[in-house]
Design a protein around this motif. Structure first.
Motif, PDB file in Angstrom:
ATOM      1  N   GLY A 210       0.793  -1.220   0.000  1.00  0.00           N
ATOM      2  CA  GLY A 210       0.000   0.000   0.000  1.00  0.00           C
ATOM      3  C   GLY A 210       0.822   1.266   0.000  1.00  0.00           C
ATOM      4  O   GLY A 210       0.309   2.339   0.337  1.00  0.00           O
ATOM      5  N   SER A 211       2.077   1.202  -0.423  1.00  0.00           N
ATOM      6  CA  SER A 211       2.985   2.346  -0.311  1.00  0.00           C
ATOM      7  C   SER A 211       3.577   2.741  -1.652  1.00  0.00           C
ATOM      8  O   SER A 211       3.987   1.864  -2.435  1.00  0.00           O
ATOM      9  CB  SER A 211       4.130   2.009   0.647  1.00  0.00           C
ATOM     10  OG  SER A 211       5.045   3.092   0.732  1.00  0.00           O
ATOM     11  N   PRO A 212       3.682   4.030  -1.914  1.00  0.00           N
ATOM     12  CA  PRO A 212       4.376   4.481  -3.127  1.00  0.00           C
ATOM     13  C   PRO A 212       5.815   3.998  -3.194  1.00  0.00           C
ATOM     14  O   PRO A 212       6.377   3.854  -4.281  1.00  0.00           O
ATOM     15  CB  PRO A 212       4.304   6.005  -3.019  1.00  0.00           C
ATOM     16  CG  PRO A 212       3.177   6.288  -2.098  1.00  0.00           C
ATOM     17  CD  PRO A 212       3.133   5.149  -1.133  1.00  0.00           C
ATOM     18  N   ALA A 213       6.418   3.741  -2.037  1.00  0.00           N
ATOM     19  CA  ALA A 213       7.807   3.290  -2.008  1.00  0.00           C
ATOM     20  C   ALA A 213       7.977   1.900  -2.614  1.00  0.00           C
ATOM     21  O   ALA A 213       9.081   1.526  -3.027  1.00  0.00           O
ATOM     22  CB  ALA A 213       8.333   3.298  -0.574  1.00  0.00           C
ATOM     23  N   TYR A 214       6.902   1.112  -2.674  1.00  0.00           N
ATOM     24  CA  TYR A 214       6.962  -0.247  -3.209  1.00  0.00           C
ATOM     25  C   TYR A 214       5.926  -0.454  -4.315  1.00  0.00           C
ATOM     26  O   TYR A 214       5.474  -1.568  -4.554  1.00  0.00           O
ATOM     27  CB  TYR A 214       6.731  -1.264  -2.084  1.00  0.00           C
ATOM     28  CG  TYR A 214       7.864  -1.329  -1.094  1.00  0.00           C
ATOM     29  CD1 TYR A 214       8.954  -2.168  -1.296  1.00  0.00           C
ATOM     30  CD2 TYR A 214       7.863  -0.519   0.038  1.00  0.00           C
ATOM     31  CE1 TYR A 214      10.006  -2.222  -0.394  1.00  0.00           C
ATOM     32  CE2 TYR A 214       8.911  -0.554   0.951  1.00  0.00           C
ATOM     33  CZ  TYR A 214       9.979  -1.410   0.728  1.00  0.00           C
ATOM     34  OH  TYR A 214      11.020  -1.446   1.615  1.00  0.00           O
ATOM     35  N   GLU A 215       5.605   0.606  -5.021  1.00  0.00           N
ATOM     36  CA  GLU A 215       4.524   0.563  -5.992  1.00  0.00           C
ATOM     37  C   GLU A 215       4.739  -0.472  -7.088  1.00  0.00           C
ATOM     38  O   GLU A 215       3.778  -1.050  -7.605  1.00  0.00           O
ATOM     39  CB  GLU A 215       4.348   1.954  -6.612  1.00  0.00           C
ATOM     40  CG  GLU A 215       3.027   2.184  -7.273  1.00  0.00           C
ATOM     41  CD  GLU A 215       2.728   3.654  -7.481  1.00  0.00           C
ATOM     42  OE1 GLU A 215       1.638   3.956  -7.995  1.00  0.00           O
ATOM     43  OE2 GLU A 215       3.578   4.501  -7.147  1.00  0.00           O
ATOM     44  N   ASP A 216       5.994  -0.744  -7.430  1.00  0.00           N
ATOM     45  CA  ASP A 216       6.297  -1.704  -8.497  1.00  0.00           C
ATOM     46  C   ASP A 216       7.078  -2.913  -7.991  1.00  0.00           C
ATOM     47  O   ASP A 216       7.690  -3.645  -8.775  1.00  0.00           O
ATOM     48  CB  ASP A 216       7.098  -1.002  -9.606  1.00  0.00           C
ATOM     49  CG  ASP A 216       6.340   0.159 -10.218  1.00  0.00           C
ATOM     50  OD1 ASP A 216       5.155  -0.031 -10.551  1.00  0.00           O
ATOM     51  OD2 ASP A 216       6.921   1.255 -10.352  1.00  0.00           O
ATOM     52  N   PHE A 217       7.029  -3.173  -6.695  1.00  0.00           N
ATOM     53  CA  PHE A 217       7.829  -4.233  -6.096  1.00  0.00           C
ATOM     54  C   PHE A 217       7.212  -5.605  -6.357  1.00  0.00           C
ATOM     55  O   PHE A 217       6.017  -5.825  -6.127  1.00  0.00           O
ATOM     56  CB  PHE A 217       7.954  -4.010  -4.595  1.00  0.00           C
ATOM     57  CG  PHE A 217       8.679  -5.097  -3.851  1.00  0.00           C
ATOM     58  CD1 PHE A 217      10.002  -5.398  -4.156  1.00  0.00           C
ATOM     59  CD2 PHE A 217       8.048  -5.810  -2.852  1.00  0.00           C
ATOM     60  CE1 PHE A 217      10.681  -6.399  -3.476  1.00  0.00           C
ATOM     61  CE2 PHE A 217       8.713  -6.811  -2.160  1.00  0.00           C
ATOM     62  CZ  PHE A 217      10.033  -7.103  -2.471  1.00  0.00           C
TER      63      PHE A 217
END
Length: 482
Positions: free
Chosen positions: A98-105
Motif C-alpha cells: 500500500g505504499s508508493p515506495a513499493y509501488e512496483d515491487f
C-alpha cells in the motif's frame, strides 16, 4: 454458467466448496471462473483486490483439475480460490504494501503462509488492498482506490486487512489471508460480519514478512505481527489453520502445534461451565451505545444459552495505546523508513510520515516494554481465574471511508485510533483471539464479539466461537447486492 449457478458457488463456504471439488461436483476452473465473474461485477465498487491475477488463477485451476482427474492427492484446499493481503509476499505477484515506495515491487519468494496454501491446493486470485504498511485500521492508502464495506459502500470495511475482508464478505472468494499486528484481521472481520482469527503468537510462522532487513517498512512489527484467516464460518477458519499452523525454521518465534486438533476444534463441545470475564470497555474505552447493546446481547447468549459463567471485570491495566505506538516504532527500521519518507513522503500516509519523523527516545522504547510487561502480567493473573476474556471487537460500527477514526464516541472526544483499543492488547500478550459476528446495529451494520483465550488455548477459543455461531447463526446473511 448462469448467474444463479455462479452465485451459488460463490456463496459456498471453503469447507463445502473443497468437498464439492473433491467429489467432482464442481471443477476448480468452474469455482475460479465463478468468483472472477462475480469480482468483475462487484469489485469496481468495492476495490477489494488491488492486484488481481485472473490468468494465473485460471491456469493454476486447470492444473489442479488435471491432477484431481488423475487421482492425485492435491490437498485440503484443492481448487479453493483465495485472496492474499498486499502486505504478504507473493513470488512473481506485485506486492506494494500500500505504499508508493513499493509501488512496483515484485517479491522473489513467497511468504511461508503462501507456500502452505499453495501446497494445500488453493488458487490465489490476487492481492487484496491494505493500508500503507498496515499502520491503520481502515481501508485506504496512497496507491489504490479506498476499499469499501459491502454492507454500505460509503463506509470503511476496517483494516488493515481491508480488501481481504471486503472480498470474503461479498463472495469474491470464500477465504482470504490477512495479517494482524494490532487487530488488522479481527477489526475488519467485525466491520464486515466475518470470522477473523489470530492464533497464539508463533502458531503461524511469519517469513520473510517482518524479518527481511532489505525492505524498510516491510521488516517491522516482529514481536506483534500474526497472519490469520478471514472467513465466513468458524469451520473455515479452522480448516485454514490446519494448513497454516506449524513451525518453520525460518521464523525463530514459530512453535509446534501438535497440541491442537484444528479441524476438531470447532465442534463446540465443552463450552458449558466455562468461566468468562466480560469487559464492555476495558475500564477506559469509549464505546458506541449500539455496539454495547449488541455485544451485551451476545454475552447473554454465552451465559443463558450456552451455560457459561459470565462475570463483569475490569482487567486492571491503564490504556497502553502510547506504549503500543512506541513498540511499533522500536521494531521499525527507522533509518530505512526515514530514507523512504525523504524520497516519497509527499505521497505517503501523513500519520505514518509523522510517526517516522518523530524523534523517539530510548526511554520511550524501554518504558513501552515495561508497559507491555504490565499488560502481560495482569492478563496472566486475570486468566488464572477465567477461561476466556470477552469484549467488543471494535468500539464503533463502520464509519465513513477516508478517515482514520470517528474522533468522537458516545459524546467523548477521543484519539482517531481509540476505537481499535480492544484488539491490540492480545498482540502485546500473544494470546489467541477471534472476532465473530455478535449481531447487527439497528442500521444493519455488523458488530463483532471479541473472544480471547488463555496462552496457547487456541482450540478453546475456536470451540467457544463455534458454539456461539450455532446459537446465533450469521453465515446466511449477505450484504444487499451480494
Amino acid at each position: 454458467m448462469d448467474r444463479a449457478a455462479r452465485d451459488e458457488i460463490c456463496r459456498l463456504s471453503a469447507t463445502e466448496l473443497a468437498s464439492r471439488i473433491r467429489n467432482s461436483e464442481v471443477s476448480p476452473l468452474e469455482a475460479v471462473d465463478a468468483v472472477l465473474d462475480r469480482t468483475a461485477e462487484l469489485d469496481p465498487a468495492l476495490h477489494a483486490y488491488c492486484t488481481p491475477v485472473p490468468d494465473q488463477a485460471r491456469a493454476r485451476a486447470r492444473r489442479i483439475g488435471e491432477r484431481l482427474a488423475h487421482g492425485e492427492e492435491v490437498g485440503p484446499l484443492a481448487g479453493v480460490p483465495i485472496g492474499v493481503k498486499d502486505l504478504i509476499a507473493t513470488r512473481g505477484i506485485r506486492t506494494t504494501s500500500g505504499s508508493p515506495a513499493y509501488e512496483d515491487f515484485v517479491p522473489d519468494e513467497d511468504d511461508i503462509v503462501v507456500e502452505r496454501v499453495l501446497g494445500a491446493g488453493a488458487v490465489v486470485l490476487g492481492k487484496t488492498n491494505a493500508t500503507e504498511f498496515g499502520y491503520s485500521a481502515v481501508g485506504h492508502n496512497p496507491v489504490f482506490p479506498a476499499t469499501r464495506n459491502p454492507w454500505n459502500t460509503a463506509l470503511t470495511p476496517g483494516g488493515s486487512s481491508a480488501g481481504s475482508a471486503a472480498a470474503v464478505a461479498s463472495g469474491l472468494g470464500p477465504v482470504s489471508l490477512g495479517s494482524d499486528g494490532g487487530g488488522s484481521v479481527r477489526v475488519p472481520a467485525a466491520h464486515c460480519g466475518l470470522v477473523g482469527f489470530k492464533a497464539a503468537m508463533g502458531r503461524v510462522p511469519v517469513w520473510p514478512g517482518c524479518r527481511d532487513e532489505r525492505y524498510p517498512g516491510v521488516s517491522g512489527w516482529e514481536s506483534l505481527e500474526h497472519i490469520g484467516p478471514l472467513t465466513r464460518t468458524v469451520a473455515d477458519a479452522a480448516l485454514m489453520m490446519s494448513v497454516l499452523a506449524g513451525p518453520d525454521p525460518r521464523d525463530r518465534h514459530s512453535i509446534p502445534c501438535g497440541d491442537v486438533d484444528w479441524n476438531g476444534a470447532p465442534d463446540g463441545a465443552g463450552v458449558q461451565g466455562l468461566r468468562v470475564a466480560y469487559s464492555a470497555d476495558l475500564g477506559y474505552l469509549a464505546v458506541d451505545p449500539e455496539v454495547r447493546r449488541v455485544v451485551d446481547a451476545a454475552v447473554g447468549v454465552l451465559e443463558k444459552d450456552l451455560g457459561c459463567r459470565v462475570e463483569a471485570v475490569d482487567p486492571g491495566w491503564d490504556d497502553p495505546a502510547e506504549a503500543f505506538a512506541a513498540l511499533i516504532a522500536a521494531e521499525t527500521d527507522l533509518t530505512g523508513m526515514r530514507r523512504l519518507v525523504d524520497e516519497h513522503g509527499d505521497r505517503m500516509t501523513p500519520h505514518l510520515v509523522a510517526m517516522m519523523r518523530r524523534r523517539w527516545t530510548a526511554e520511550e522504547f524501554t518504558d513501552a516494554n515495561i508497559v507491555r510487561k504490565a499488560v502481560v502480567n495482569r492478563t496472566a493473573r486475570l486468566m488464572s481465574t477465567y477461561d476466556l476474556l470477552v469484549t467488543p471487537t471494535a468500539a464503533v460500527p463502520p464509519f465513513a471511508v477516508g478517515i482514520q477514526g470517528p474522533g468522537r464516541i458516545d459524546g467523548r472526544e477521543v484519539a482517531d485510533t481509540a476505537w481499535t483499543g480492544f484488539t491490540f492488547p492480545a498482540n502485546l500478550t500473544g494470546q489467541p483471539a477471534v472476532s465473530v459476528p455478535a449481531g447487527w446495529t439497528r442500521d444493519g451494520l455488523p458488530v463483532g464479539l471479541h473472544i480471547v483465550g488463555r496462552h496457547l488455548a487456541d482450540a478453546q477459543v475456536l470451540r467457544a466461537a463455534a458454539a456461539f455461531e450455532r446459537a446465533a447463526p450469521w453465515a446466511h446473511r449477505w450484504p444487499a447486492g451480494c
